[in-house]
Write a protein that holds these residues in place. Structure first.
Motif, PDB file in Angstrom:
ATOM      1  N   LEU A  45     -11.325  -3.866  12.508  1.00  0.00           N
ATOM      2  CA  LEU A  45     -10.855  -3.010  11.414  1.00  0.00           C
ATOM      3  C   LEU A  45      -9.354  -2.850  11.566  1.00  0.00           C
ATOM      4  CD1 LEU A  45     -13.338   0.023  11.180  1.00  0.00           C
ATOM      5  CD2 LEU A  45     -12.979  -1.746   9.442  1.00  0.00           C
ATOM      6  N   ARG A  46      -8.689  -2.617  10.434  1.00  0.00           N
ATOM      7  CA  ARG A  46      -7.269  -2.281  10.480  1.00  0.00           C
ATOM      8  C   ARG A  46      -7.064  -0.943   9.791  1.00  0.00           C
ATOM      9  NH1 ARG A  46      -1.950  -5.264   7.927  1.00  0.00           N
ATOM     10  NH2 ARG A  46      -2.834  -4.415   6.006  1.00  0.00           N
ATOM     11  N   LEU A  47      -6.573  -0.006  10.563  1.00  0.00           N
ATOM     12  CA  LEU A  47      -6.246   1.303  10.012  1.00  0.00           C
ATOM     13  C   LEU A  47      -4.790   1.327   9.573  1.00  0.00           C
ATOM     14  CD1 LEU A  47      -7.930   3.640  12.657  1.00  0.00           C
ATOM     15  CD2 LEU A  47      -8.954   2.506  10.673  1.00  0.00           C
ATOM     16  N   SER A  48      -4.535   2.080   8.509  1.00  0.00           N
ATOM     17  CA  SER A  48      -3.172   2.235   8.014  1.00  0.00           C
ATOM     18  C   SER A  48      -2.783   3.709   8.040  1.00  0.00           C
ATOM     19  CB  SER A  48      -3.057   1.714   6.578  1.00  0.00           C
ATOM     20  OG  SER A  48      -3.362   0.352   6.494  1.00  0.00           O
ATOM     21  N   CYS A  49      -1.509   3.952   8.228  1.00  0.00           N
ATOM     22  CA  CYS A  49      -0.988   5.314   8.251  1.00  0.00           C
ATOM     23  C   CYS A  49       0.342   5.311   7.524  1.00  0.00           C
ATOM     24  CB  CYS A  49      -0.817   5.780   9.691  1.00  0.00           C
ATOM     25  SG  CYS A  49       0.073   7.341   9.878  1.00  0.00           S
ATOM     26  N   VAL A  50       0.368   5.960   6.373  1.00  0.00           N
ATOM     27  CA  VAL A  50       1.601   6.072   5.605  1.00  0.00           C
ATOM     28  C   VAL A  50       2.219   7.433   5.892  1.00  0.00           C
ATOM     29  CG1 VAL A  50       2.639   6.019   3.319  1.00  0.00           C
ATOM     30  CG2 VAL A  50       0.645   4.578   3.807  1.00  0.00           C
TER      31      VAL A  50
END
Length: 126
Positions: free
Chosen positions: A18-23
């Motif tokens: 999985l790839r998590l993103s954080c903006v």
């Protein structure tokens, strides 16, 4: 205060990715350290990875070293946590946190990070 929004969680089988993103709105790579924490039910929040500012030094917990990768896209104010070879013990709610910190990010406890996202659920199961 910064605005932090995570995304990318979901259900994955053991061994999957999985790839998590954080903006982070208002993020500055020169000033803001970013940390990924996770919390499983009934357990304390633990740090899995973080990036210090301005050095860009990245720290990983022993439990994820070699499997997780922290990257950053400064143009998009977005941090990523690429998670490979996922295990059942990796499951939990993953949080991204940001703060202006003077020292290496791994030296700071969770409560010293002032800006947090809402979290994204990661489930590792067959």
């Amino acid at each position: 205060q910064l605005r932090v929004v995570e995304s990318g969680g979901g259900l994955v089988q053991p061994g999957g990715s999985l790839r998590l993103s954080c903006v982070v709105s208002g993020f500055s790579p020169y000033h803001h350290a970013i940390s990924w924490f996770r919390q499983a039910p009934g357990q304390e929040r633990e740090r899995v990875s973080c990036m210090s500012a301005p050095s860009g030094h990245i720290w990983y917990s022993d439990s994820v070293k070699g499997r997780f990768t922290f990257t950053r896209d400064n143009a998009k104010n977005t941090m990523y946590l690429e998670m490979n070879s996922l295990r059942s013990e990796d499951a939990g709610v993953y949080y991204c946190a940001a703060e202006r910190l003077a020292l290496s990010c791994e030296l700071y406890a969770a409560h010293e990070f002032g800006s947090w996202g809402q979290g994204t659920q990661v489930t590792v199961s067959t």
